[in-house]
Design a protein around this motif. Structure first.
Motif, PDB file in Angstrom:
ATOM      1  N   SER A 114      30.774  13.134 -15.042  1.00 42.07           N
ATOM      2  CA  SER A 114      30.489  12.396 -13.801  1.00 42.07           C
ATOM      3  C   SER A 114      31.663  12.483 -12.833  1.00 42.07           C
ATOM      4  N   GLN A 115      32.208  13.689 -12.721  1.00 42.51           N
ATOM      5  CA  GLN A 115      33.345  13.908 -11.828  1.00 42.51           C
ATOM      6  C   GLN A 115      33.092  15.074 -10.885  1.00 42.51           C
ATOM      7  N   VAL A 116      33.656  14.954  -9.709  1.00 45.35           N
ATOM      8  CA  VAL A 116      33.799  16.070  -8.785  1.00 45.35           C
ATOM      9  C   VAL A 116      35.294  16.240  -8.521  1.00 45.35           C
ATOM     10  N   LYS A 117      35.778  17.465  -8.673  1.00 46.32           N
ATOM     11  CA  LYS A 117      37.174  17.755  -8.387  1.00 46.32           C
ATOM     12  C   LYS A 117      37.257  18.801  -7.286  1.00 46.32           C
ATOM     13  N   VAL A 118      38.246  18.631  -6.407  1.00 44.47           N
ATOM     14  CA  VAL A 118      38.504  19.601  -5.349  1.00 44.47           C
ATOM     15  C   VAL A 118      39.920  20.129  -5.524  1.00 44.47           C
ATOM     16  N   TYR A 119      40.025  21.428  -5.737  1.00 45.56           N
ATOM     17  CA  TYR A 119      41.308  22.101  -5.894  1.00 45.56           C
ATOM     18  C   TYR A 119      41.605  22.848  -4.592  1.00 45.56           C
ATOM     19  N   MET A 120      42.609  22.392  -3.862  1.00 42.66           N
ATOM     20  CA  MET A 120      42.975  23.089  -2.635  1.00 42.66           C
ATOM     21  C   MET A 120      43.817  24.323  -2.980  1.00 42.66           C
ATOM     22  N   HIS A 121      43.542  25.415  -2.307  1.00 45.95           N
ATOM     23  CA  HIS A 121      44.187  26.678  -2.658  1.00 45.95           C
ATOM     24  C   HIS A 121      45.557  26.858  -2.035  1.00 45.95           C
ATOM     25  N   HIS A 122      45.779  26.243  -0.880  1.00 45.19           N
ATOM     26  CA  HIS A 122      47.004  26.538  -0.139  1.00 45.19           C
ATOM     27  C   HIS A 122      47.898  25.322   0.044  1.00 45.19           C
ATOM     28  N   THR A 123      47.528  24.230  -0.579  1.00 49.64           N
ATOM     29  CA  THR A 123      48.396  23.051  -0.640  1.00 49.64           C
ATOM     30  C   THR A 123      48.376  22.539  -2.072  1.00 49.64           C
ATOM     31  N   PRO A 124      49.490  21.936  -2.542  1.00 44.35           N
ATOM     32  CA  PRO A 124      49.568  21.495  -3.948  1.00 44.35           C
ATOM     33  C   PRO A 124      48.838  20.167  -4.150  1.00 44.35           C
ATOM     34  N   ARG A 125      47.501  20.234  -4.053  1.00 41.64           N
ATOM     35  CA  ARG A 125      46.741  18.996  -4.116  1.00 41.64           C
ATOM     36  C   ARG A 125      45.428  19.206  -4.876  1.00 41.64           C
ATOM     37  N   VAL A 126      45.127  18.279  -5.773  1.00 43.42           N
ATOM     38  CA  VAL A 126      43.847  18.221  -6.464  1.00 43.42           C
ATOM     39  C   VAL A 126      43.258  16.833  -6.248  1.00 43.42           C
ATOM     40  N   GLU A 127      42.045  16.788  -5.745  1.00 40.86           N
ATOM     41  CA  GLU A 127      41.366  15.514  -5.505  1.00 40.86           C
ATOM     42  C   GLU A 127      40.313  15.305  -6.587  1.00 40.86           C
ATOM     43  N   THR A 128      40.295  14.120  -7.180  1.00 41.99           N
ATOM     44  CA  THR A 128      39.325  13.806  -8.228  1.00 41.99           C
ATOM     45  C   THR A 128      38.474  12.625  -7.798  1.00 41.99           C
ATOM     46  N   TYR A 129      37.153  12.806  -7.890  1.00 37.24           N
ATOM     47  CA  TYR A 129      36.202  11.750  -7.551  1.00 37.24           C
ATOM     48  C   TYR A 129      35.464  11.355  -8.823  1.00 37.24           C
ATOM     49  N   ASP A 130      35.641  10.112  -9.248  1.00 37.84           N
ATOM     50  CA  ASP A 130      34.866   9.570 -10.364  1.00 37.84           C
ATOM     51  C   ASP A 130      33.637   8.880  -9.779  1.00 37.84           C
ATOM     52  N   VAL A 131      32.466   9.346 -10.179  1.00 38.71           N
ATOM     53  CA  VAL A 131      31.222   8.900  -9.557  1.00 38.71           C
ATOM     54  C   VAL A 131      30.426   8.042 -10.532  1.00 38.71           C
ATOM     55  N   GLU A 132      30.019   6.857 -10.090  1.00 35.09           N
ATOM     56  CA  GLU A 132      29.135   6.025 -10.893  1.00 35.09           C
ATOM     57  C   GLU A 132      27.719   6.579 -10.763  1.00 35.09           C
ATOM     58  N   THR A 133      27.220   7.195 -11.830  1.00 41.39           N
ATOM     59  CA  THR A 133      25.984   7.977 -11.713  1.00 41.39           C
ATOM     60  C   THR A 133      24.756   7.269 -12.257  1.00 41.39           C
ATOM     61  N   GLY A 134      24.902   6.360 -13.186  1.00 36.45           N
ATOM     62  CA  GLY A 134      23.734   5.734 -13.796  1.00 36.45           C
ATOM     63  C   GLY A 134      23.099   6.646 -14.825  1.00 36.45           C
ATOM     64  N   SER A 135      22.051   6.141 -15.477  1.00 31.26           N
ATOM     65  CA  SER A 135      21.409   6.874 -16.570  1.00 31.26           C
ATOM     66  C   SER A 135      20.143   7.597 -16.131  1.00 31.26           C
ATOM     67  N   ASP A 136      19.788   7.503 -14.854  1.00 33.52           N
ATOM     68  CA  ASP A 136      18.537   8.076 -14.368  1.00 33.52           C
ATOM     69  C   ASP A 136      18.774   9.435 -13.721  1.00 33.52           C
ATOM     70  N   HIS A 137      19.181  10.402 -14.551  1.00 33.18           N
ATOM     71  CA  HIS A 137      19.527  11.718 -14.028  1.00 33.18           C
ATOM     72  C   HIS A 137      20.586  11.604 -12.932  1.00 33.18           C
ATOM     73  N   PHE A 138      21.648  10.841 -13.227  1.00 34.69           N
ATOM     74  CA  PHE A 138      22.810  10.754 -12.342  1.00 34.69           C
ATOM     75  C   PHE A 138      22.456  10.141 -10.990  1.00 34.69           C
ATOM     76  N   GLY A 139      21.487   9.251 -10.991  1.00 34.49           N
ATOM     77  CA  GLY A 139      21.049   8.602  -9.763  1.00 34.49           C
ATOM     78  C   GLY A 139      19.924   9.322  -9.054  1.00 34.49           C
ATOM     79  N   GLY A 140      19.598  10.526  -9.495  1.00 34.58           N
ATOM     80  CA  GLY A 140      18.602  11.334  -8.802  1.00 34.58           C
ATOM     81  C   GLY A 140      17.188  10.813  -8.916  1.00 34.58           C
ATOM     82  N   ASP A 141      16.818  10.273 -10.077  1.00 32.58           N
ATOM     83  CA  ASP A 141      15.459   9.746 -10.238  1.00 32.58           C
ATOM     84  C   ASP A 141      15.196   8.616  -9.250  1.00 32.58           C
TER      85      ASP A 141
END
Length: 375
Positions: free
Chosen positions: A299-326
């Motif tokens: 349940s994470q999305v990570k963004v790795y920037m290529h030209h700056t020393p930065r990684v962004e991590t998003y912890d997402v509350e998804t639920g049990s219904d197909h990650f909120g999709g249902d």
């Protein structure tokens, strides 16, 4: 809101339960199912439901606010075609077709359709995919130039122990699993797929056990790693058959490479062999400026920037219904029934994903590249 159901299978039953939690004014009033007697006797919540033997009989006498199709996969097209001309909103389980012939019939019927259709593609509407699309659309990564996607399925036994093992019903496992992945990837990159090459393997779930053998009747039932005799709950009554029998269908791994109109390509791989913590599902979307990693299992999305020393991590509350999709799909379907919305997961999306899967299957069978086209 009165609901009619064509095929009261376990997935549709769960979706209706969720819909009623979200919108208590929804009630099932009519059902068409080959198991009408069984349903009457075993589901007390359907005490006042009217049962019909055919869709035609039901539509002649009833005008529900919405219809839901939850039959086995091979009947999705046939049942959908009975509904599309009525104008009644339709919730249709995936895959929308299991053969090229059915896909072409459904495409033709859709071109004349009056009904709005919500295809059961919850992953495109999951909180993770919506966040990923927001980031991709922002331009933060640059244009997406490569996608690497994986689906290692730890519950893969379902495709070899119960009715899913019949390829005539499933159409193969691209149509069962990759149809979701292809759809959410198409949604995020917003590009047109134009060709595909693919390969499948059946290396594990094959064997010389007798056709139709059940785990409970096998002499190895206490030592086999795949034995289902100790299962409890719903699986106990459905995961019955030996996955090493000679009539066990479906490949146990598959891979596809899809080219998009821009020249960008996506590589995708799925297997049904892994178990426990080896399971994973997600994709990397690579641009020149950065890479986005979407992981449904963490349940994470990570963004790795290529030209700056930065990684962004998003912890997402998804639920049990197909990650909120249902929830998103069901709210959309409810609002369509109320005349207040249009589909966010259309039959066009369902047809395109099915076409990609069918062409991937054809590629694997023939060892050729296949154009993703209706001609």
């Amino acid at each position: 809101m009165e609901l009619g159901v064509i095929g009261y299978g376990s997935r549709i039953r769960n979706m209706i339960r969720k819909l009623q939690e979200l919108h208590p004014d929804c009630k099932v009033t009519t059902i068409v199912d080959i198991r009408n007697e069984f349903i009457r006797e075993n589901y007390s919540e359907l005490e006042h439901v009217r049962f019909y033997e055919t869709v035609e009989d039901m539509l002649e006498r009833e005008r529900p606010d919405g219809l839901l199709i939850g039959t086995r996969c091979s009947l999705h097209t046939t049942m959908a075609l009975k509904v599309l001309s009525t104008g009644i909103p339709l919730f249709l389980e995936k895959p929308v077709a299991t053969t090229m012939e059915d896909a072409l019939r459904l495409k033709s019927g859709w071109e004349q359709a009056k009904s709005d259709v919500v295809v059961s593609f919850p992953m495109r509407m999951s909180r993770l995919a919506l966040l990923a699309k927001e980031i991709v659309d922002s331009g933060k990564l640059g244009t997406i130039e490569h996608v690497q996607a994986t689906n290692n399925t730890p519950y893969g036994g379902v495709y070899f122990h119960n009715w899913y093992r019949d390829e005539k019903e499933t159409g193969g496992l691209f149509l069962q699993k990759a149809t979701h992945d292809f759809d959410y990837i198409n949604f995020i990159v917003d590009q047109e797929p134009v060709s595909v090459c693919a390969m499948t393997s059946k290396q594990v779930f094959k064997g010389n056990k007798p056709a139709g053998l059940k785990c409970a009747d096998c002499e190895e039932k206490y030592t086999c790693e795949e034995s289902t005799i100790h299962l409890t709950g719903p699986k106990k009554d459905t995961w019955l058959y030996c996955c090493f029998a000679e009539d066990t269908g479906n490949e146990d791994s598959g891979s596809a490479i899809v080219r998009y109109a821009s020249g960008m390509h996506m590589n995708y791989s799925q297997n049904f062999i892994v178990r426990r913590q080896a399971g994973t599902r997600g994709a990397r979307f690579v641009g020149y400026k950065g890479t986005l990693e979407l992981n449904f299992f963490t349940s994470q999305v990570k963004v790795y920037m290529h030209h700056t020393p930065r990684v962004e991590t998003y912890d997402v509350e998804t639920g049990s219904d197909h990650f909120g999709g249902d929830t998103e799909l069901l709210n959309n379907f409810y609002n369509i029934m109320k005349g207040q919305a249009r589909s966010i997961s259309t039959l066009d999306h369902g047809l395109l994903s099915a076409l990609m899967c069918l062409k991937a299957k054809q590629s694997a069978e023939t060892g050729t590249f296949q154009a993703i086209a209706w001609e």
